[in-house]
Design a protein around this motif. Structure first.
Motif, mmCIF file in Angstrom:
data_model
loop_
_atom_site.group_PDB
_atom_site.id
_atom_site.type_symbol
_atom_site.label_atom_id
_atom_site.label_comp_id
_atom_site.label_asym_id
_atom_site.label_seq_id
_atom_site.Cartn_x
_atom_site.Cartn_y
_atom_site.Cartn_z
ATOM 1 N N ASN A 157 0.804 -1.215 0.000
ATOM 2 C CA ASN A 157 0.000 0.000 0.000
ATOM 3 C C ASN A 157 0.827 1.250 0.000
ATOM 4 O O ASN A 157 0.338 2.319 0.341
ATOM 5 C CB ASN A 157 -0.891 0.017 1.244
ATOM 6 C CG ASN A 157 -2.007 -0.969 1.122
ATOM 7 O OD1 ASN A 157 -2.932 -0.763 0.361
ATOM 8 N ND2 ASN A 157 -1.896 -2.046 1.845
ATOM 9 N N ILE A 158 2.072 1.106 -0.371
ATOM 10 C CA ILE A 158 2.967 2.235 -0.140
ATOM 11 C C ILE A 158 2.566 3.447 -0.949
ATOM 12 O O ILE A 158 2.740 4.583 -0.508
ATOM 13 C CB ILE A 158 4.427 1.827 -0.421
ATOM 14 C CG1 ILE A 158 5.346 2.909 0.096
ATOM 15 C CG2 ILE A 158 4.667 1.610 -1.899
ATOM 16 C CD1 ILE A 158 6.767 2.489 0.192
ATOM 17 N N GLY A 159 2.030 3.204 -2.103
ATOM 18 C CA GLY A 159 1.608 4.347 -2.887
ATOM 19 C C GLY A 159 0.581 5.182 -2.147
ATOM 20 O O GLY A 159 0.717 6.396 -1.983
ATOM 21 N N THR A 160 -0.455 4.483 -1.667
ATOM 22 C CA THR A 160 -1.498 5.193 -0.937
ATOM 23 C C THR A 160 -0.946 5.879 0.295
ATOM 24 O O THR A 160 -1.286 7.025 0.592
ATOM 25 C CB THR A 160 -2.583 4.193 -0.498
ATOM 26 O OG1 THR A 160 -2.884 3.346 -1.578
ATOM 27 C CG2 THR A 160 -3.807 4.918 -0.018
ATOM 28 N N VAL A 161 -0.104 5.164 0.997
ATOM 29 C CA VAL A 161 0.422 5.729 2.239
ATOM 30 C C VAL A 161 1.193 7.006 1.965
ATOM 31 O O VAL A 161 0.975 8.032 2.610
ATOM 32 C CB VAL A 161 1.323 4.686 2.937
ATOM 33 C CG1 VAL A 161 2.153 5.336 4.003
ATOM 34 C CG2 VAL A 161 0.484 3.599 3.546
ATOM 35 N N LEU A 162 2.089 6.928 1.002
ATOM 36 C CA LEU A 162 2.874 8.122 0.714
ATOM 37 C C LEU A 162 1.991 9.241 0.194
ATOM 38 O O LEU A 162 2.188 10.412 0.534
ATOM 39 C CB LEU A 162 3.959 7.794 -0.309
ATOM 40 C CG LEU A 162 5.146 7.060 0.270
ATOM 41 C CD1 LEU A 162 6.160 6.769 -0.813
ATOM 42 C CD2 LEU A 162 5.788 7.879 1.368
ATOM 43 N N TRP A 163 1.033 8.862 -0.583
ATOM 44 C CA TRP A 163 0.116 9.864 -1.125
ATOM 45 C C TRP A 163 -0.567 10.621 0.001
ATOM 46 O O TRP A 163 -0.554 11.846 0.059
ATOM 47 C CB TRP A 163 -0.894 9.156 -2.008
ATOM 48 C CG TRP A 163 -1.950 9.975 -2.609
ATOM 49 C CD1 TRP A 163 -3.263 9.984 -2.281
ATOM 50 C CD2 TRP A 163 -1.822 10.901 -3.672
ATOM 51 N NE1 TRP A 163 -3.968 10.852 -3.053
ATOM 52 C CE2 TRP A 163 -3.093 11.432 -3.934
ATOM 53 C CE3 TRP A 163 -0.747 11.356 -4.427
ATOM 54 C CZ2 TRP A 163 -3.334 12.361 -4.922
ATOM 55 C CZ3 TRP A 163 -0.989 12.290 -5.417
ATOM 56 C CH2 TRP A 163 -2.260 12.782 -5.658
ATOM 57 N N PHE A 164 -1.128 9.869 0.935
ATOM 58 C CA PHE A 164 -1.810 10.542 2.025
ATOM 59 C C PHE A 164 -0.841 11.286 2.921
ATOM 60 O O PHE A 164 -1.121 12.385 3.391
ATOM 61 C CB PHE A 164 -2.610 9.541 2.863
ATOM 62 C CG PHE A 164 -3.959 9.267 2.317
ATOM 63 C CD1 PHE A 164 -4.236 8.068 1.701
ATOM 64 C CD2 PHE A 164 -4.957 10.197 2.417
ATOM 65 C CE1 PHE A 164 -5.488 7.816 1.185
ATOM 66 C CE2 PHE A 164 -6.216 9.961 1.907
ATOM 67 C CZ PHE A 164 -6.485 8.763 1.287
ATOM 68 N N VAL A 230 -3.230 2.021 6.060
ATOM 69 C CA VAL A 230 -3.043 3.369 5.539
ATOM 70 C C VAL A 230 -2.937 4.362 6.689
ATOM 71 O O VAL A 230 -2.086 5.252 6.674
ATOM 72 C CB VAL A 230 -4.186 3.743 4.586
ATOM 73 C CG1 VAL A 230 -4.150 5.212 4.263
ATOM 74 C CG2 VAL A 230 -4.070 2.949 3.319
ATOM 75 N N VAL A 231 -3.773 4.185 7.676
ATOM 76 C CA VAL A 231 -3.698 5.099 8.816
ATOM 77 C C VAL A 231 -2.356 4.960 9.518
ATOM 78 O O VAL A 231 -1.703 5.950 9.863
ATOM 79 C CB VAL A 231 -4.857 4.817 9.790
ATOM 80 C CG1 VAL A 231 -4.681 5.599 11.061
ATOM 81 C CG2 VAL A 231 -6.162 5.184 9.151
ATOM 82 N N PHE A 232 -1.951 3.752 9.694
ATOM 83 C CA PHE A 232 -0.689 3.492 10.358
ATOM 84 C C PHE A 232 0.473 4.103 9.593
ATOM 85 O O PHE A 232 1.325 4.814 10.128
ATOM 86 C CB PHE A 232 -0.521 1.975 10.445
ATOM 87 C CG PHE A 232 0.619 1.510 11.280
ATOM 88 C CD1 PHE A 232 1.054 0.205 11.172
ATOM 89 C CD2 PHE A 232 1.265 2.334 12.173
ATOM 90 C CE1 PHE A 232 2.096 -0.252 11.946
ATOM 91 C CE2 PHE A 232 2.312 1.889 12.948
ATOM 92 C CZ PHE A 232 2.726 0.588 12.832
ATOM 93 N N GLY A 233 0.511 3.813 8.318
ATOM 94 C CA GLY A 233 1.607 4.318 7.517
ATOM 95 C C GLY A 233 1.607 5.832 7.438
ATOM 96 O O GLY A 233 2.661 6.470 7.504
ATOM 97 N N GLU A 234 0.411 6.373 7.307
ATOM 98 C CA GLU A 234 0.334 7.825 7.221
ATOM 99 C C GLU A 234 0.897 8.453 8.478
ATOM 100 O O GLU A 234 1.667 9.408 8.429
ATOM 101 C CB GLU A 234 -1.114 8.239 7.021
ATOM 102 C CG GLU A 234 -1.236 9.707 6.734
ATOM 103 C CD GLU A 234 -2.635 10.221 6.966
ATOM 104 O OE1 GLU A 234 -3.551 9.391 7.124
ATOM 105 O OE2 GLU A 234 -2.789 11.445 7.001
ATOM 106 N N CYS A 235 0.506 7.908 9.587
ATOM 107 C CA CYS A 235 0.997 8.419 10.865
ATOM 108 C C CYS A 235 2.509 8.430 10.876
ATOM 109 O O CYS A 235 3.129 9.387 11.314
ATOM 110 C CB CYS A 235 0.453 7.540 11.978
ATOM 111 S SG CYS A 235 1.430 7.500 13.470
ATOM 112 N N LEU A 236 3.084 7.382 10.387
ATOM 113 C CA LEU A 236 4.522 7.280 10.430
ATOM 114 C C LEU A 236 5.190 8.297 9.533
ATOM 115 O O LEU A 236 6.130 8.986 9.927
ATOM 116 C CB LEU A 236 4.915 5.887 9.976
ATOM 117 C CG LEU A 236 6.279 5.431 10.392
ATOM 118 C CD1 LEU A 236 6.345 5.388 11.879
ATOM 119 C CD2 LEU A 236 6.508 4.057 9.835
#
Lengths: 816, 197
Positions: A157-164, A230-236
């Motif tokens: 999901n890295i694309g989404t994570v980085l995007w957000f 996504v929430v987790f990654g975004e937070c990071l």
């Protein structure tokens, strides 16, 4: 009653530590406290009656005190202790931790302590400076998040994570900054002196989301994995973005005029910072992995390398003013994969625990300080500005999520629906980073106090209001969860089988590597990187190594847990007894039975390997329960398999020969001796376990004459106890407890005297073991010679049905 | 992704396979690469230990059954066509059934609902006698459920499952009964994976 007492005790404890803290926080020479318990006896100069010899005599002082010397470490320790007591206290009431996230509770305790301190006109400890925060408190938290991030779903999901993370944070900052600037133009609020740069700076501070509390709720409610990751990654990642923006804007804020060139440079700087951070992280990660390749002789300090290298990555990044958070996160990510293969099992456990511990402490302290500081600093309150800040924070976050999701949804395999988006938007709590950044604002900003106040206001608001309300809301709107439908028993079983099949086929096809270049990377990894970085590198992590590692983790973790879900069992058991006696040809199943069955199935069937996320709670260690399950089961099946006679059945289908050992053979020792060299005694216990996996293949070409050796080792197992099944109430005994008859086995299996450790010093004869097992009270078995093929797991066990309470045969290890 | 035409030359019988299984050329190429990757000794066929090297399969409670399904009875190796044929079961069902100009006389494609069900059925029915006996059901249940469930609970569950499905009262579940018990379940989705290109 107990609750009352414990509640009082907890409160008292907290108060006591509070008071002791009060006194600890005093300045150099503690004056007599005005209202508290005197814990620190005052240092008197030489007036008044003294308990100790007078100074003029210059005799040997019997009793002296030197508080200033230890003041700083003392205070730090007391604060940490207090915060940890608070944490203990919370879990006294289970209900509270469900409804109120821990961060709220910590802040509340901080508020209380702050109030106490304020009332005695005390200053909070001056530890919360910029340096302390960014150099000491932040790295552990980030290391914690980075180390335990589930890499596979993350990369999917890295694309989404980085995007957000990136675009979302930018959107938020700029949006809020602009709107606030617009508000500032309105004269009524009296904040006209805040210019655009300062507004943007402030906005960048408060756009960093920190959904710690939200993640807990998501887990409990079993929200779908995509949302979670996504929430987790975004937070990071938005921590990194925020810090970058903050630095950029603070630099810009000091400049009187902003030119377009500066904006462009800002963007360029952003890339430098981000990519540079990642680059450093990867570099240090590889170096760490390489180092651990050689640490087989110095096992005790292996964890040290992990920490030192990650911290070094952080500091070096700080040196160059590039994103240290990205550095440490990528370092952890890179390192973890290789290091966990190189280090010993104990080091692995140590690393995990220490990382968690440090992260937990840091986080606790930060929230705690937040509470304290809220009360004790001077605030500048401006209704208009603050309320609008709150409003804009909400609005822009919601808008941002909406717009960004629309753009990214076509690229996702599982698009986010509206409810997911709501979860995403509402889960945008603010937390530690915002707080720290606010505090470290440069003083030349005119309205620093206002900003600090506003930040604190936002944090408190979001954490308390959103944190508490998100749980009922999520449940109410029924965010798409991992669903379960209740069909017939058949359907449930078959569906689960199918899900497992799909998971297996996907694994076989290597489906997770969604992208071509990832495939390439994995090949590169296997061919080159692993050779360099891993001590004993094989082409791929074979089942052998994996099993061994998990086996050991499992064994050690069993020590801490008592497992056993006995809730559903008794009814079925009693039911069975009842029915058995009536000897009906066909059982009638009551509705209660069915419910129980569904319960049992749903609770106990292997959870499908989550294809996207293994939930990782921020406050606990990762949940390896599925692998643990598998290992436990393998354990029991292996142990059972060593009792060849008991599993004879005339109905063994032909294909089961596939699984059984060829006749006359026993456990095969099929792992390279080199592996033995770096295992300590503790780890040998698994060496026996996994050869069985090999021999499951039933390949007759394997030679088997090494039967004796592995079993000898088995006997010296101080082994993890089996998961005792239901009737015994799931007792787990300790490692190395020599099992005596009375303490462990059922009364129904009493005649297992032969399994006692008393007669066991002829350790290691296969036949001895086998004979022992033969004497088990299973009257329907014929005593088979050991050459009969022991059949493995999932073989029929006619024998045991007649002894309903005779369940898993207990493996009785012989003490070394 | 690779240029399909050159890679396709490595694949024996590619056209025939494509038609039989319904995979596209790009799919086949990728599957071939995967096959190659699994085939550690470059023998051109997979043996049991190649399958077992996939570590996630070890974690799968029915991993061994799945592996075994790839091997035709009596054979010890899996060549590429067999590999692909088994995997073809998991292709998503074509909604557009006229794609290959199928008529009633042609055999059902590998990924039809019936064939998917058959695959699942065979995971239970190890001795290939066409029926799931109580023992076989128990074995699978045990594999999926082993921890914390007692033997008689297992028996009860198996008993109940057979009761629900067994219509001709022979105490076993035949394929038709199996199919019938799952008639409301969306097999096409449950037993399909999205193959990569």
């Amino acid at each position: 009653m107990d609750l009352n007492i414990s509640r009082r005790a907890a409160a008292l404890l907290i108060l006591c530590s509070g008071f002791s803290l009060l006194c600890g926080c005093r300045g150099e020479v503690p004056p007599k406290p005005t209202g508290g318990v005197t814990i620190v006896p005052p240092i008197k100069p030489d007036n008044g009656p003294q308990a100790y010899p007078e100074a003029e005599k210059s005799n040997l002082p019997v009793f002296t005190m030197d508080y200033p010397r230890i003041q700083i470490p003392f205070e730090i320790t007391l604060w940490m202790l207090l915060a940890s007591f608070a944490k203990i206290g919370f879990h006294v009431y289970h209900k509270i931790t469900i409804w109120v996230p821990e961060s709220c509770l910590l802040i509340s305790i901080g508020l209380i302590v702050g109030a106490i301190m304020h009332s005695v006109h005390e200053e909070p400890p001056a530890v919360l400076t910029s340096n302390v925060f960014f150099l000491y408190m932040l790295p552990p938290i980030v290391l914690d998040s980075g180390y335990f991030m589930p890499t596979r779903p993350f990369f999917e999901n890295i694309g989404t994570v980085l995007w957000f993370a990136v675009v979302g944070t930018l959107w938020n900052s700029i949006g809020i900054g602009m709107s606030l600037f617009a508000i500032c133009q309105i004269e009524a609020f009296g904040v006209q002196d805040i210019n655009l740069q300062e507004n943007l700076l402030f906005a960048s501070i408060i756009s960093a989301v920190d959904p710690v509390a939200v993640l807990n709720v998501f887990e409990d409610v079993n929200v779908n994995e995509q949302l979670y990751i996504v929430v987790f990654g975004e937070c990071l990642f938005n921590d990194a973005v925020t810090v970058v923006l903050y630095n950029m804007f603070s630099f810009v804020a000091e400049m009187p005029v902003v030119e377009p060139v500066d904006v462009f440079l800002g963007v360029a700087r952003f890339f430098v910072v981000g990519l540079g951070g990642m680059g450093f992280g990867i570099l240090f990660g590889f170096v760490a992995a390489f180092t651990t390749r050689f640490t087989s002789k110095v096992r005790e300090i292996e964890p040290l390398f992990i920490f030192m290298y990650s911290y070094l990555a952080y500091l070096v990044a700080e040196l160059f003013a590039i994103s240290s958070i990205m550095a440490i996160v990528t370092c952890a990510l890179t390192m973890k994969y290789y290091v966990e293969e190189n280090v010993s099992q104990r080091s692995c456990t140590t690393i995990r625990h220490v990382v968690k511990m440090l992260g937990s402490i840091s986080e606790t302290l930060i929230f705690f300080f937040l509470g304290v500081v809220t009360i004790t600093t001077e605030h500048e309150w401006n209704w208009g500005y603050i309320l609008f800040t709150l409003l804009f924070a909400f609005v822009w976050r919601g808008l941002g999520v909406l717009v960004l999701t629309q753009i990214i949804n076509p690229f996702r395999t599982i698009p986010f629906n509206l409810k997911d988006q709501f979860g995403l938007a509402y889960g945008g709590l603010r937390g530690a980073i915002s707080f720290a950044l606010a505090f470290t604002l440069p003083d030349n900003i005119g309205r620093k106090q206002l900003f600090v106040t506003a930040t604190i206001a936002i944090i408190l608001f979001t954490v308390f209001l959103q944190g508490i309300s998100i749980r009922p809301l999520i449940e109410f709107i029924n965010v798409r969860r991992t669903n379960r439908n209740l069909g017939t028993i058949n359907v449930e079983i078959h569906c689960r089988l199918m899900e497992h099949t799909i998971a297996g086929i996907e694994d076989l096809c290597g489906q997770w590597s969604h992208f071509y270049w990832k495939d390439k990377f994995m090949k590169f990894n296997n061919r080159i990187l692993r050779r360099i970085l891993i001590r004993d590198s094989r082409a791929e992590s074979s089942i052998v190594a994996l099993y061994k590692k998990l086996e050991l983790q499992n064994a050690m973790e069993i020590l801490d847990t008592v497992s056993g879900d006995i809730s559903a069992a008794p009814s079925i058991v009693s039911l069975y007894e009842e029915k058995k006696s009536s000897a009906k040809p066909k059982k009638k199943f009551l509705a209660a039975d069915l419910r129980n069955m569904h319960d049992i199935l749903s609770k106990n069937m292997y959870k499908i390997r989550q294809r996207t996320v293994a939930y990782t709670n921020k406050h606990t260690l990762p949940n390896d329960s599925q692998t643990k399950e598998i290992l436990i089961r393998r354990h029991t099946s292996i142990r059972r398999s060593l009792r060849p006679g008991s599993f004879q059945s005339t109905m063994v289908p032909k294909s089961h020969k596939y699984f059984s050992l060829p006749a006359g053979q026993s456990l095969d020792l099929k792992f390279p001796p080199a592996r033995l060299s770096y295992t300590d005694d503790h780890e040998t216990l698994s060496e026996v376990a996994y050869p069985t996996r090999r021999s499951r293949s039933g390949r007759p070409t394997r030679s088997s004459s090494r039967a004796m050796m592995p079993l000898r080792r088995l006997d010296t197992l101080t082994e993890a106890p089996s998961v005792d099944t239901v009737g015994d109430g799931g007792r787990i005994t300790d490692h190395g407890v020599s099992r005596t008859n009375s303490s462990y086995s059922d009364s129904h299996v009493a005649p297992r005297r032969h399994l006692n450790s008393s007669n066991d010093n002829d350790s290691g004869s296969v036949d001895n073991l086998r004979n022992n097992h033969h004497e088990a009270p299973e009257e329907e078995e014929e005593p088979q010679p050991s050459s009969s093929s022991p059949v493995w797991a999932a073989e029929p066990r006619d024998g045991t049905t007649r002894n309903p309470l005779l369940r898993r045969p207990q493996w009785n290890p012989k003490k070394k | 992704m690779g240029s399909s035409s050159s890679n396709m030359d490595h694949i024996p019988d590619a056209q025939h396979l494509m038609q039989e299984t319904g995979f596209s050329a790009a799919h086949l190429v990728r599957l071939y690469e995967r096959f190659d990757f699994l085939d550690k000794d470059d023998r051109g066929e997979l043996r049991l230990d190649d399958f077992e090297a996939v570590s996630e399969l070890a974690m799968n409670p029915i991993g061994d059954r799945i592996i075994r399904a790839f091997f035709s009875p009596g054979r010890e190796t899996v060549d590429f066509p067999s590999f692909v044929r088994i995997l073809a079961h998991f292709r998503p069902t074509d909604t557009n059934r006229t794609r290959n100009g199928r008529n009633g006389a042609q055999p059902e494609p590998a990924n039809s609902r019936t064939n998917k069900l058959k695959f699942a059925f065979q995971l239970y029915d190890q001795d290939r006698d066409g029926k799931i006996s109580r023992e076989e059901l128990l074995q699978v249940l045990r594999a999926m459920l082993e921890m914390q469930v007692t033997e008689e609970q297992l028996q009860s569950i198996a008993e109940r499952a057979i009761q629900e499905a067994d219509l001709d009262l022979d105490d076993t579940i035949s394929f038709d009964e199996f199919k019938k018990s799952l008639e409301k379940v969306d097999i096409e989705h449950k037993m399909s994976i999205r193959f990569l290109e």
